[in-house]
Design an enzyme around this catalytic site. Structure first.
Site, mmCIF file in Angstrom:
data_model
loop_
_atom_site.group_PDB
_atom_site.id
_atom_site.type_symbol
_atom_site.label_atom_id
_atom_site.label_comp_id
_atom_site.label_asym_id
_atom_site.label_seq_id
_atom_site.Cartn_x
_atom_site.Cartn_y
_atom_site.Cartn_z
ATOM 1 N N ASP A 188 0.283 9.055 0.963
ATOM 2 C CA ASP A 188 0.949 10.327 0.735
ATOM 3 C C ASP A 188 2.493 10.296 0.070
ATOM 4 O O ASP A 188 3.355 9.727 0.875
ATOM 5 C CB ASP A 188 0.822 11.404 1.974
ATOM 6 C CG ASP A 188 -0.411 11.325 2.337
ATOM 7 O OD1 ASP A 188 -1.091 10.912 2.109
ATOM 8 O OD2 ASP A 188 -0.144 12.114 3.790
ATOM 9 N N ARG A 229 -0.270 17.323 12.593
ATOM 10 C CA ARG A 229 0.803 16.413 11.575
ATOM 11 C C ARG A 229 1.212 17.011 10.310
ATOM 12 O O ARG A 229 0.676 18.188 10.151
ATOM 13 C CB ARG A 229 -0.041 14.960 11.512
ATOM 14 C CG ARG A 229 -1.346 15.238 10.795
ATOM 15 C CD ARG A 229 -1.687 14.002 10.444
ATOM 16 N NE ARG A 229 -2.933 13.741 9.748
ATOM 17 C CZ ARG A 229 -4.348 13.561 10.491
ATOM 18 N NH1 ARG A 229 -4.431 13.594 11.626
ATOM 19 N NH2 ARG A 229 -5.236 13.648 9.433
ATOM 20 N N ASP A 230 2.140 16.245 9.856
ATOM 21 C CA ASP A 230 2.555 16.541 8.317
ATOM 22 C C ASP A 230 3.177 17.671 8.320
ATOM 23 O O ASP A 230 3.177 18.604 7.405
ATOM 24 C CB ASP A 230 1.400 16.550 7.468
ATOM 25 C CG ASP A 230 0.283 15.340 7.466
ATOM 26 O OD1 ASP A 230 0.870 14.454 8.230
ATOM 27 O OD2 ASP A 230 -0.869 15.607 7.225
ATOM 28 N N PHE A 243 4.100 8.773 10.171
ATOM 29 C CA PHE A 243 3.165 9.566 9.452
ATOM 30 C C PHE A 243 3.785 10.318 8.159
ATOM 31 O O PHE A 243 5.068 10.481 8.375
ATOM 32 C CB PHE A 243 2.051 10.359 9.902
ATOM 33 C CG PHE A 243 0.985 9.507 10.255
ATOM 34 C CD1 PHE A 243 0.947 7.991 10.292
ATOM 35 C CD2 PHE A 243 -0.331 10.011 10.672
ATOM 36 C CE1 PHE A 243 -0.014 7.037 10.733
ATOM 37 C CE2 PHE A 243 -1.322 9.191 11.199
ATOM 38 C CZ PHE A 243 -1.154 7.700 11.077
ATOM 39 N N SER A 244 3.162 11.406 7.711
ATOM 40 C CA SER A 244 3.830 12.283 6.674
ATOM 41 C C SER A 244 4.744 13.201 7.149
ATOM 42 O O SER A 244 4.292 13.600 8.385
ATOM 43 C CB SER A 244 2.676 12.874 5.639
ATOM 44 O OG SER A 244 2.103 11.689 5.038
ATOM 45 N N TRP A 297 -9.476 8.728 -0.587
ATOM 46 C CA TRP A 297 -9.839 8.021 0.675
ATOM 47 C C TRP A 297 -11.227 7.503 0.643
ATOM 48 O O TRP A 297 -11.479 6.443 1.210
ATOM 49 C CB TRP A 297 -9.543 8.765 1.879
ATOM 50 C CG TRP A 297 -8.076 9.284 2.309
ATOM 51 C CD1 TRP A 297 -7.499 10.134 2.180
ATOM 52 C CD2 TRP A 297 -7.047 8.103 2.715
ATOM 53 N NE1 TRP A 297 -6.216 10.093 2.691
ATOM 54 C CE2 TRP A 297 -5.813 8.632 3.013
ATOM 55 C CE3 TRP A 297 -7.362 6.697 3.024
ATOM 56 C CZ2 TRP A 297 -4.866 8.115 3.239
ATOM 57 C CZ3 TRP A 297 -6.156 6.012 3.462
ATOM 58 C CH2 TRP A 297 -5.067 6.825 3.528
ATOM 59 N N TRP A 339 -4.268 0.177 4.049
ATOM 60 C CA TRP A 339 -3.550 1.205 4.969
ATOM 61 C C TRP A 339 -3.192 0.490 6.268
ATOM 62 O O TRP A 339 -3.999 0.121 6.726
ATOM 63 C CB TRP A 339 -4.275 2.366 5.061
ATOM 64 C CG TRP A 339 -3.680 3.445 5.795
ATOM 65 C CD1 TRP A 339 -2.895 4.595 5.430
ATOM 66 C CD2 TRP A 339 -3.630 3.599 7.267
ATOM 67 N NE1 TRP A 339 -2.599 5.209 6.368
ATOM 68 C CE2 TRP A 339 -2.914 4.856 7.238
ATOM 69 C CE3 TRP A 339 -4.129 3.169 8.240
ATOM 70 C CZ2 TRP A 339 -2.628 5.291 8.774
ATOM 71 C CZ3 TRP A 339 -3.996 3.406 9.729
ATOM 72 C CH2 TRP A 339 -3.299 4.597 9.714
ATOM 73 N N GLU A 365 -4.718 18.833 6.173
ATOM 74 C CA GLU A 365 -3.539 17.993 6.281
ATOM 75 C C GLU A 365 -2.565 18.393 5.436
ATOM 76 O O GLU A 365 -2.845 19.048 4.675
ATOM 77 C CB GLU A 365 -4.020 16.355 5.745
ATOM 78 C CG GLU A 365 -5.139 15.886 6.578
ATOM 79 C CD GLU A 365 -5.437 14.336 6.289
ATOM 80 O OE1 GLU A 365 -5.790 13.596 7.137
ATOM 81 O OE2 GLU A 365 -5.710 13.966 4.964
ATOM 82 N N TRP A 373 0.757 -1.345 -0.096
ATOM 83 C CA TRP A 373 0.145 0.065 0.031
ATOM 84 C C TRP A 373 0.683 1.041 0.054
ATOM 85 O O TRP A 373 1.982 1.195 0.745
ATOM 86 C CB TRP A 373 -0.985 0.111 1.215
ATOM 87 C CG TRP A 373 -1.517 1.219 1.466
ATOM 88 C CD1 TRP A 373 -0.828 2.317 2.329
ATOM 89 C CD2 TRP A 373 -2.694 1.965 1.128
ATOM 90 N NE1 TRP A 373 -1.643 3.374 2.204
ATOM 91 C CE2 TRP A 373 -3.002 2.970 1.499
ATOM 92 C CE3 TRP A 373 -3.819 1.429 0.454
ATOM 93 C CZ2 TRP A 373 -4.018 3.905 1.375
ATOM 94 C CZ3 TRP A 373 -4.887 2.258 0.269
ATOM 95 C CH2 TRP A 373 -5.106 3.478 0.871
HETATM 96 C C1 FRU Z 1 -3.095 11.924 4.293
HETATM 97 C C2 FRU Z 1 -2.897 11.577 5.672
HETATM 98 C C3 FRU Z 1 -1.792 12.249 6.572
HETATM 99 C C4 FRU Z 1 -1.171 11.424 7.457
HETATM 100 C C5 FRU Z 1 -1.109 10.230 6.451
HETATM 101 C C6 FRU Z 1 -1.195 8.931 7.284
HETATM 102 O O1 FRU Z 1 -3.564 11.292 3.572
HETATM 103 O O2 FRU Z 1 -4.065 11.196 6.671
HETATM 104 O O3 FRU Z 1 -2.392 13.353 7.172
HETATM 105 O O4 FRU Z 1 0.125 11.777 7.830
HETATM 106 O O5 FRU Z 1 -2.167 10.333 5.723
HETATM 107 O O6 FRU Z 1 -1.015 7.787 6.495
#
Ligand code: FRU
Length: 562
Positions: free
Chosen positions: A140, A257-258, A196-197, A396, A164, A309, A137
């Site tokens: 991002d 995040r991110d 995560f991202s 998603w 995921w 995000e 899988w």
């Molecule tokens: C966006 C997201 C990010 C997160 C990641 C997790 O697609 O939800 O915000 O870091 O995917 O896989």
């Protein structure tokens, strides 16, 4: 000679069956044969997760992936690298476990030790010229940067299945943004969380003290809370060492995040922008380790139909003006114009402390008007002042259901961004990166499943891609309304999600003169040649589209030769 080759082949492809020790109605242990490189784990996608704890020599467990081990049948295999492992301690969580049945699960018959894992492609929808993971899988794009002639693309990755889970930074590298080489995973889960991202920068000033030109990665550690952690690489991004004082940035906001980092020349500071609930937060730092909160943006601005995000920030030229403006990218899920996720952006000014949007709060701008364009972020340190972005090509709403197994899913083609004015507003221009032109092969008469179409448009236009099974995709340009649309309601397999069969529509910001359409097995990306419209949609035809009808335009078909 032949005999030696055969002997070598036999030695490397040798496999051995595992011997499970059933310990209870949901618990199995497997002793690992450390003469092998992998345990091949049989996966059944719709089975529930089993937690597979890898116990090492010192009786410590550093890895604990969740794997949908086969109960009834096997959809595919994933390799678990043995590395430090001595024992697998497996707990099944599903409802279907009842006393005595566990040992009959399909996984035990085919779980094997092996020195090889076959990654040859088995998917007819695997793109020819788009990046996709060899197996597993992907969501991002993460941490993208350019250095010494190499474009690095990390990505949200599950190495243990095509749904995921187990977020890890996978890694691919390319010299031309088209031919990608798969490298070992770059950053794996640890005791602070899954990965995560996030982003990478090339530390040209040695601000962090890990050496001049060290690659600094910032990512979200995801567990009970979401916190920001740091890792550094002194081998050009191949391997990373985690910083000992992680996590570095924390908050009590649940969706936090991110992190995307960039250098702000006027204030001589590093800036991180990250998503915090319904806003983007900015922090600054002199050394990439200590961060000071500066400001936040967004509560009253743009679309709030979902979670904010994957931000990005870049200063871009406004065509024909000699001016530069800042653009804040804000990926959002759901809330997109056609359901699910999309990439919105805001144009304005940034002084190193605060972003000021120049539009009214109610104005929403989208970078791409398809359904399958998300988590768009740019490469750091790109040459020639370029702002090259890549998106995840899915949504998603159905990303976990699209009809592929060996891998899910792929990235968009690379695109270069700039800004253009239309009336009072400034919009983002999206142009296929110049590397795409190098792929153009011969002009051909018929469509193929990996080609580029160039359409010279005269007034309103209608274009249909079709196949012998009656499946078709229709695109229309309405010269009066100045809108472009793509209808995939009859494009092929739409059965896996009610949210898939859609018509997407985009403004063209002026007359559409030329279209560039990239087809690659399961994707269609349409661009106005002047960059004023972009639309990315997936399609899953039962056989490739080979028929083309155009009314109101002239089509040229180019083979794409990778
Ligand atoms: C966006 C997201 C990010 C997160 C990641 C997790 O697609 O939800 O915000 O870091 O995917 O896989």
């Amino acid at each position: 000679m032949t005999t030696i080759v055969a002997a070598v082949l036999m030695a490397t492809s040798a496999q051995a069956q595992v011997q499970p020790r059933v310990l209870g109605d949901n618990h199995v242990m497997v002793s690992i044969d450390t003469n092998y490189k992998y345990v091949l784990l049989p996966v059944e996608e719709r089975a529930e997760n089993a937690s597979v704890r890898v116990i090492g020599k010192d009786n410590q467990s550093y890895r604990r992936p969740n794997v949908r081990l086969s109960v009834d049948h096997i959809d595919y295999y994933v390799p678990l690298e043995i590395k430090d492992g001595q024992t697998l301690d497996i707990i099944f969580h599903g409802d279907r476990r009842t006393k005595g049945v566990l040992k009959e699960f399909a996984c035990w018959k085919e779980m094997k030790f092996s020195n090889t894992f076959d990654t040859s492609n088995v998917e007819r929808f695997r793109p020819e010229y788009h990046h996709s993971p060899v197996y597993g899988w992907m969501n991002d794009p993460n941490g993208m940067f350019y250095k010494d002639g190499e474009w690095h693309l990390y990505f949200q990755y599950n190495p243990f299945g095509s749904l995921w889970e187990n977020m890890t930074w996978g890694h691919s590298v390319s010299k031309d943004l088209i031919h990608w080489e798969a490298l070992p995973n770059a950053i794996e889960a640890d005791a602070i969380g899954t990965i995560f991202s996030g982003s990478c920068v090339v530390d040209t000033r040695n601000s962090a003290g890990f050496g001049k030109n060290a690659i600094i990665a910032y990512y979200t550690s995801a567990a009970e809370a979401q916190t920001q952690s740091m890792a550094y690489s002194t081998d050009g991004g191949r391997t990373f060492t985690k910083y000992e004082k992680n996590p570095v940035i924390t908050s009590d906001i649940p969706d936090f995040r991110d992190p995307k980092i960039f250098w702000h020349e006027p204030t001589q500071k590093w800036i991180v922008v990250l998503a915090a609930g319904q806003e983007m937060q900015f922090y600054s730092s002199p050394n990439l380790k200590e961060w000071t909160f500066e400001s936040s943006f967004g509560r009253e601005y743009g679309n709030h139909g979902g979670v904010w995000e994957c931000p990005d920030m870049m200063q871009l030229p406004v065509r024909g003006t000699g001016q530069q403006k800042w653009m804040l990218v804000c990926n959002i899920n759901p809330g997109g114009p056609f359901g699910g996720n999309a990439t919105q952006y805001f144009v304005g000014q940034f002084d190193g402390h605060k972003f000021t949007c120049e539009s009214k709060p109610e104005v929403t701008k989208w970078m791409d008007y398809g359904k399958d364009h998300y988590a768009t972020v740019s490469f750091s340190n790109a040459p020639e002042n370029r702002h090259v972005v890549i998106a995840w090509m899915s949504n998603w709403q159905y990303a976990n259901q699209v009809p592929t197994h060996q891998f899910r899913s792929s990235n968009s083609i690379p695109r270069d961004l700039d800004l253009f004015a239309d009336g009072e507003e400034t919009y983002c221009g999206v142009i296929p990166s110049k590397e795409m032109l190098a792929l153009r092969g011969n002009k051909v008469k018929k469509l193929t499943d990996a080609c580029e179409l160039v359409i010279d448009v005269r007034g309103s236009m209608e274009l249909t891609l079709g196949n012998a099974n009656g499946e078709e995709v229709t695109m229309r340009y309405d010269a009066q309304q100045q809108t472009f649309s793509m209808d995939r309601t009859k494009s092929g397999d739409c059965s896996f999600s009610e949210a898939f069969a859609t018509v997407t529509t985009a403004p063209t910001h002026g007359a559409l003169k030329q279209l560039r359409i990239f087809i690659d097995r399961c994707s269609i990306e349409a661009f106005a040649a002047d960059g004023k419209m972009a639309m990315t949609n997936l399609v899953f035809p039962s056989i490739p589209y080979t028929m083309l009808k155009v009314k109101g335009g002239k089509a040229t078909i180019y083979e794409i030769v990778k």
